[in-house]
Scaffold this active site. Structure first.
Site, mmCIF file in Angstrom:
data_model
loop_
_atom_site.group_PDB
_atom_site.id
_atom_site.type_symbol
_atom_site.label_atom_id
_atom_site.label_comp_id
_atom_site.label_asym_id
_atom_site.label_seq_id
_atom_site.Cartn_x
_atom_site.Cartn_y
_atom_site.Cartn_z
ATOM 1 C CE LYS A 290 -2.935 -1.053 11.489
ATOM 2 N NZ LYS A 290 -2.093 -0.081 10.745
ATOM 3 C CB ILE B 137 -0.953 -0.020 1.211
ATOM 4 C CG1 ILE B 137 -2.026 -1.097 1.024
ATOM 5 C CG2 ILE B 137 -1.613 1.342 1.402
ATOM 6 C CD1 ILE B 137 -2.913 -1.302 2.241
ATOM 7 C CG ASN C 95 1.552 2.502 4.426
ATOM 8 O OD1 ASN C 95 0.449 1.979 4.266
ATOM 9 N ND2 ASN C 95 2.686 1.871 4.113
ATOM 10 C CB THR D 93 -0.232 -6.007 0.687
ATOM 11 O OG1 THR D 93 -0.759 -6.529 1.926
ATOM 12 C CG2 THR D 93 -1.065 -4.822 0.231
ATOM 13 C CE1 TYR E 181 -2.373 -4.587 11.794
ATOM 14 C CE2 TYR E 181 -4.674 -5.270 11.672
ATOM 15 C CZ TYR E 181 -3.570 -4.634 11.117
ATOM 16 O OH TYR E 181 -3.670 -4.050 9.876
#
Length: 253
Positions: A155, A19, A86, A186, A151
């Site tokens: 976020k 990304i 990012n 990805t 995770y």
């Protein structure tokens, strides 16, 4: 879509692949000077050689001193108008096996990496007539998923930071938003597919389908679709868009 100012300098963390690489290329394609940061110099230099960025520097976003120094070097070349935070990492484990060290790793990269990057870029950005900050979060910042509690918590923290900081910056020309991709095609998701294959014995196609099923469109998001959203947020026409967490997820959210 309104174009970004051609005199602008954008810095993209984690800009060497996936990304981040797509975002760097999209911004460069609009005439912006682009600096990519990451941990692997060879990957970053490949982005520069391909014309997807103009400069590269090595820094781990979890290292506050390193990211501060790298962003200062980039700003010396040209003041930074756009920051795309990012860089990220994902580890999966059941909560019972997610120890404090795992939570710390996920917070250090996915949340504190954003904090360090903004802290480093914001002072000089405040002196500019235009500023855009975009944090690449995840649909995991908007909902829960099993086996990635650390995770997901990190976020969610990114989205909370964006919403709070947008209010602090509302009387400035700087906007800050989060882009929240669903499962995207990805290397990071390829690693998740490998993990599913290893743990369940499924084929690669079956493992990929397990992730794609979260998307009502029945597919993985493409890096370019995420980059296009970031590009719009960085444009002059998005000046009234701030404090938002925009899902790029085929209707999942």
């Amino acid at each position: 879509m309104p174009a970004t100012p051609h005199a602008s300098h954008a810095l993209v963390t984690g800009g060497g692949r996936g990304i981040g690489r797509a975002i760097a290329a999209a911004l460069a394609g609009q005439g912006m000077t682009v600096t990519v940061l990451g941990r692997r110099r060879a990957v970053l230099e490949e982005a520069v050689a391909a014309g997807d960025a103009h400069f590269a520097d090595v820094a781990d976003v979890a290292d506050e001193a390193a990211i501060k120094a790298a962003i200062a070097r980039a700003a010396e070349r040209q003041p930074i108008d756009v920051l795309v935070a990012n860089a990220g990492a994902a580890e999966s484990a059941p909560f019972a096996k997610s120890d404090a060290a795992l939570f710390a790793r996920m917070m250090d990269v996915n949340f504190m990496g954003v904090v360090h990057s903004i802290h480093a870029a914001l002072p000089s950005m405040r002196t500019r007539p235009y500023g855009r900050i975009v944090a690449v979060a995840s649909t995991a910042g908007l909902k829960g998923y099993p086996y990635v509690s650390a995770y997901t918590a990190a976020k969610h923290a990114v989205v909370g930071l964006v919403r709070s900081l947008a209010l602090e910056l509302a009387n400035t020309p700087i906007t800050i938003n989060a882009v929240c991709p669903g499962f995207t095609d990805t290397d990071l998701v390829a690693g998740s597919i490998d993990n599913i294959m290893q743990k369940t014995g499924r084929s690669r196609e079956q493992a990929a389908a397990e992730l794609a099923r979260h998307n009502p469109q029945g597919r993985l998001v493409t890096p370019q679709e995420v980059a296009d959203t970031v590009l719009w947020l960085c444009g002059k026409g998005a000046g009234a868009i701030t404090g938002q967490a925009i899902a790029v997820a085929g209707g999942e959210i």
